[in-house]
Design a protein around this motif. Structure first.
Motif, PDB file in Angstrom:
ATOM      1  N   ALA A 119       0.462  -4.891  -5.756  1.00 39.31           N
ATOM      2  CA  ALA A 119       0.088  -3.523  -5.368  1.00 39.31           C
ATOM      3  C   ALA A 119      -1.112  -3.003  -6.154  1.00 39.31           C
ATOM      4  O   ALA A 119      -2.038  -2.434  -5.579  1.00 39.31           O
ATOM      5  N   SER A 120      -1.122  -3.224  -7.476  1.00 44.89           N
ATOM      6  CA  SER A 120      -2.219  -2.670  -8.290  1.00 44.89           C
ATOM      7  C   SER A 120      -3.532  -3.400  -8.030  1.00 44.89           C
ATOM      8  O   SER A 120      -4.596  -2.782  -7.970  1.00 44.89           O
TER       9      SER A 120
ATOM     10  N   ASP B 213      -0.764   7.046  -6.063  1.00 44.77           N
ATOM     11  CA  ASP B 213      -1.993   7.825  -6.269  1.00 44.77           C
ATOM     12  C   ASP B 213      -2.788   8.065  -4.993  1.00 44.77           C
ATOM     13  O   ASP B 213      -3.554   9.022  -4.901  1.00 44.77           O
ATOM     14  N   ILE B 214      -2.655   7.178  -4.022  1.00 48.18           N
ATOM     15  CA  ILE B 214      -3.425   7.283  -2.777  1.00 48.18           C
ATOM     16  C   ILE B 214      -2.481   7.214  -1.588  1.00 48.18           C
ATOM     17  O   ILE B 214      -1.551   6.409  -1.574  1.00 48.18           O
TER      18      ILE B 214
ATOM     19  N   GLU C 208      -4.846  -2.182  -4.582  1.00 42.43           N
ATOM     20  CA  GLU C 208      -5.372  -0.803  -4.674  1.00 42.43           C
ATOM     21  C   GLU C 208      -6.710  -0.777  -5.397  1.00 42.43           C
ATOM     22  O   GLU C 208      -7.656  -0.119  -4.982  1.00 42.43           O
ATOM     23  N   ARG C 209      -6.805  -1.525  -6.511  1.00 35.29           N
ATOM     24  CA  ARG C 209      -8.047  -1.553  -7.292  1.00 35.29           C
ATOM     25  C   ARG C 209      -9.176  -2.182  -6.485  1.00 35.29           C
ATOM     26  O   ARG C 209     -10.310  -1.688  -6.484  1.00 35.29           O
TER      27      ARG C 209
ATOM     28  N   ARG D 184     -10.337   0.331  -3.929  1.00 32.96           N
ATOM     29  CA  ARG D 184     -11.088   1.418  -4.572  1.00 32.96           C
ATOM     30  C   ARG D 184     -12.492   0.960  -4.955  1.00 32.96           C
ATOM     31  O   ARG D 184     -13.484   1.638  -4.684  1.00 32.96           O
TER      32      ARG D 184
ATOM     33  N   PHE E 286      -2.081   5.949   1.844  1.00 37.46           N
ATOM     34  CA  PHE E 286      -2.685   4.976   2.758  1.00 37.46           C
ATOM     35  C   PHE E 286      -2.078   5.091   4.156  1.00 37.46           C
ATOM     36  O   PHE E 286      -0.865   5.165   4.307  1.00 37.46           O
TER      37      PHE E 286
ATOM     38  N   ASN F  22       2.030   2.757  -3.317  1.00 37.02           N
ATOM     39  CA  ASN F  22       1.053   3.394  -4.211  1.00 37.02           C
ATOM     40  C   ASN F  22       1.324   4.890  -4.352  1.00 37.02           C
ATOM     41  O   ASN F  22       1.515   5.592  -3.363  1.00 37.02           O
TER      42      ASN F  22
ATOM     43  N   LEU G  50       0.821  -1.215   0.000  1.00 39.10           N
ATOM     44  CA  LEU G  50       0.000   0.000   0.000  1.00 39.10           C
ATOM     45  C   LEU G  50       0.853   1.262   0.000  1.00 39.10           C
ATOM     46  O   LEU G  50       0.509   2.255  -0.650  1.00 39.10           O
TER      47      LEU G  50
END
Length: 201
Positions: A129-130, A45-46, A133-134, A137, A48, A43, A40
């Protein structure tokens, strides 16, 4: 104050702040917690913030508190499992989305998880990781959409109740008016009967 285009050219545009999410991780294995936390933190974009709980009793209170945006719940928690933990949390207080993490992908566990109200189900050795995260979200978006839908449904129900009450009141008033008209018609008919009989006689 006038700024020429040339003087603005050297300025770098301001970046929008990254959205931040508070994650509650319930897992009795510290190594798994560190692995997930590092995924996390990578990441871009976010932002955490991850809180870790390994104790089942603390987990029940934390899940019910609503202090976090999402919960990553391990299926195996010593002698207990994550679904048993969820059963202890009042369903009405459980607004936080839940992602169940497990070491082995089993169809029956997946089905039980979905029936228990889990928003997603991930196998630990397949997580990257992706994907993580997805999944987070999507789970948050689905839960938000569900809340919005429930709020809209509740509002519609309230409107139907209010409208039904208005119609019942209008119907009651109409019946009263109808009774008044009937009484008036009877009275007029009775008052005119006497002279009409006399004239006819």
């Amino acid at each position: 104050m006038n700024l020429s285009f040339r003087s603005l050219k050297g300025l770098t545009p301001m970046k929008e702040p990254k959205p931040s999410l508070r994650v509650l991780m319930v897992d009795d294995d510290e190594d798994d917690f560190i692995l997930i936390r590092d995924l996390l933190m990578d990441n871009e974009d976010i932002d955490f913030a991850v809180d870790w709980i390994s104790n089942v009793e603390e987990a029940v209170g934390a899940i019910g508190s609503g202090d976090h945006d999402i919960c990553l719940l391990d299926y195996r928690l010593g002698l207990r499992n994550g679904l048993e933990v969820l059963e202890q949390v009042d369903v009405h207080n459980r607004s936080m989305p839940i992602i169940l993490l497990t070491g082995h992908g089993k169809y029956d566990v997946d089905i039980r998880a979905m029936k228990a109200g889990v928003d997603d189900y991930l196998v630990k050795d397949q997580i990257n990781a992706s994907l993580l995260e997805r999944s987070i979200r999507y789970a948050i978006d689905r839960r938000r959409s569900k809340r919005d839908l429930e709020a809209a449904y509740s509002e519609m129900e309230q409107r139907v109740i209010a409208r039904t009450s208005e119609l019942a009141k209008a119907n009651h008033n109409l019946k009263k008016s109808s009774e008044k008209i009937k009484r008036f018609a009877y009275s007029v008919s009775h008052d005119l009967k006497g002279p009409a009989i006399a004239i006819h006689g």
